[in-house]
Design an enzyme around this catalytic site. Sequence first.
Site, PDB file in Angstrom:
ATOM      1  N   HIS A 146       9.659 -14.512  -3.708  1.00  0.00           N
ATOM      2  CA  HIS A 146      10.412 -13.807  -4.749  1.00  0.00           C
ATOM      3  C   HIS A 146      11.414 -14.801  -5.350  1.00  0.00           C
ATOM      4  O   HIS A 146      12.227 -15.371  -4.622  1.00  0.00           O
ATOM      5  CB  HIS A 146      11.211 -12.650  -4.149  1.00  0.00           C
TER       6      HIS A 146
ATOM      7  N   ASN B 142       9.625 -12.485   2.577  1.00  0.00           N
ATOM      8  CA  ASN B 142       9.725 -11.519   3.672  1.00  0.00           C
ATOM      9  C   ASN B 142       8.528 -11.697   4.601  1.00  0.00           C
ATOM     10  O   ASN B 142       7.401 -11.852   4.136  1.00  0.00           O
ATOM     11  CB  ASN B 142       9.747 -10.094   3.099  1.00  0.00           C
TER      12      ASN B 142
ATOM     13  N   ASP C 282       7.719  -9.024 -10.898  1.00  0.00           N
ATOM     14  CA  ASP C 282       7.615  -7.964  -9.898  1.00  0.00           C
ATOM     15  C   ASP C 282       7.628  -6.606 -10.604  1.00  0.00           C
ATOM     16  O   ASP C 282       8.394  -6.379 -11.538  1.00  0.00           O
ATOM     17  CB  ASP C 282       8.788  -8.059  -8.910  1.00  0.00           C
TER      18      ASP C 282
ATOM     19  N   HIS D  50       4.069 -14.631  -0.507  1.00  0.00           N
ATOM     20  CA  HIS D  50       4.613 -14.719  -1.857  1.00  0.00           C
ATOM     21  C   HIS D  50       6.086 -15.043  -1.752  1.00  0.00           C
ATOM     22  O   HIS D  50       6.730 -14.775  -0.737  1.00  0.00           O
ATOM     23  CB  HIS D  50       4.392 -13.408  -2.617  1.00  0.00           C
TER      24      HIS D  50
ATOM     25  N   GLY E 270      10.502  -7.031   6.221  1.00  0.00           N
ATOM     26  CA  GLY E 270      10.326  -6.154   5.066  1.00  0.00           C
ATOM     27  C   GLY E 270       9.122  -6.490   4.216  1.00  0.00           C
ATOM     28  O   GLY E 270       9.048  -6.102   3.050  1.00  0.00           O
ATOM     29  N   GLN E 271       8.147  -7.200   4.795  1.00  0.00           N
ATOM     30  CA  GLN E 271       6.945  -7.555   4.031  1.00  0.00           C
ATOM     31  C   GLN E 271       6.082  -6.322   3.807  1.00  0.00           C
ATOM     32  O   GLN E 271       5.804  -5.572   4.752  1.00  0.00           O
ATOM     33  CB  GLN E 271       6.141  -8.628   4.791  1.00  0.00           C
TER      34      GLN E 271
HETATM   35  P1  AMP Z   1       7.242  -7.779  -0.154  1.00  0.00           P
HETATM   36  O1  AMP Z   1       7.823  -6.407   0.034  1.00  0.00           O
HETATM   37  O2  AMP Z   1       8.180  -8.898   0.146  1.00  0.00           O
HETATM   38  O3  AMP Z   1       5.913  -7.913   0.551  1.00  0.00           O
HETATM   39  O4  AMP Z   1       6.993  -7.933  -1.711  1.00  0.00           O
HETATM   40  C1  AMP Z   1       5.943  -7.304  -2.371  1.00  0.00           C
HETATM   41  C2  AMP Z   1       6.394  -7.138  -3.791  1.00  0.00           C
HETATM   42  O5  AMP Z   1       5.276  -6.888  -4.585  1.00  0.00           O
HETATM   43  C3  AMP Z   1       7.370  -5.968  -4.005  1.00  0.00           C
HETATM   44  O6  AMP Z   1       8.604  -6.455  -4.522  1.00  0.00           O
HETATM   45  C4  AMP Z   1       6.639  -5.085  -5.009  1.00  0.00           C
HETATM   46  O7  AMP Z   1       7.501  -4.501  -5.956  1.00  0.00           O
HETATM   47  C5  AMP Z   1       5.674  -6.062  -5.651  1.00  0.00           C
HETATM   48  N1  AMP Z   1       4.462  -5.485  -6.208  1.00  0.00           N
HETATM   49  C6  AMP Z   1       3.644  -4.574  -5.634  1.00  0.00           C
HETATM   50  N2  AMP Z   1       2.596  -4.318  -6.442  1.00  0.00           N
HETATM   51  C7  AMP Z   1       2.771  -5.093  -7.550  1.00  0.00           C
HETATM   52  C8  AMP Z   1       2.025  -5.275  -8.751  1.00  0.00           C
HETATM   53  N3  AMP Z   1       0.888  -4.618  -9.004  1.00  0.00           N
HETATM   54  N4  AMP Z   1       2.506  -6.142  -9.671  1.00  0.00           N
HETATM   55  C9  AMP Z   1       3.648  -6.799  -9.457  1.00  0.00           C
HETATM   56  N5  AMP Z   1       4.397  -6.680  -8.337  1.00  0.00           N
HETATM   57  C10 AMP Z   1       3.953  -5.834  -7.389  1.00  0.00           C
END
Ligand code: AMP
Length: 114
Positions: free
Chosen positions: A102, A87, A30, A100, A93-94
């Site tokens: 985490h 999420n 991340d 995906h 909080g998505q």
């Molecule tokens: P969510 O908020 O659960 O949708 O998770 C999206 C995640 O993607 C967040 O934790 C971001 O920090 C991560 N994220 C966004 N852009 C990138 C990227 N280019 N490379 C890696 N992680 C990313």
Amino acid sequence: MSDCLFCNIVEGEMDTDIVYDDDKVVAFEDINPQAPVHILIVPKKHIETISDIEADDYQLVGHIYKVANKLSEKYEIADEGFRIVSNCKDNGGQTVYHIHFHLLGGRQFQWPPG
Ligand code: AMP
Ligand code: ZN
């Protein structure tokens, strides 16, 4: 380029270090880590939200947990424990609308979540 950030990562169009890759999923760190280990496990198939998972995808979701276990060994968080978070939509909080998982580890987490 797709409109979807994670589709672009899956397609290799972003400068992202892939830590795991197979025919169904990719995983990468991340960009804004919330723990010493913070890996995102992302299916190659574009599914917008957890609510959109269909019966045909159940095997894929099981596979993601298999990959999570594999990565937990690789990152040495399997013995002490870890957290897997998905999420879903606004209240969940998505922020990226391509499902995906985490994989978080390397510190103590609290419950309930914020
Ligand atoms: P969510 O908020 O659960 O949708 O998770 C999206 C995640 O993607 C967040 O934790 C971001 O920090 C991560 N994220 C966004 N852009 C990138 C990227 N280019 N490379 C890696 N992680 C990313
Ligand atoms: Zn996508």
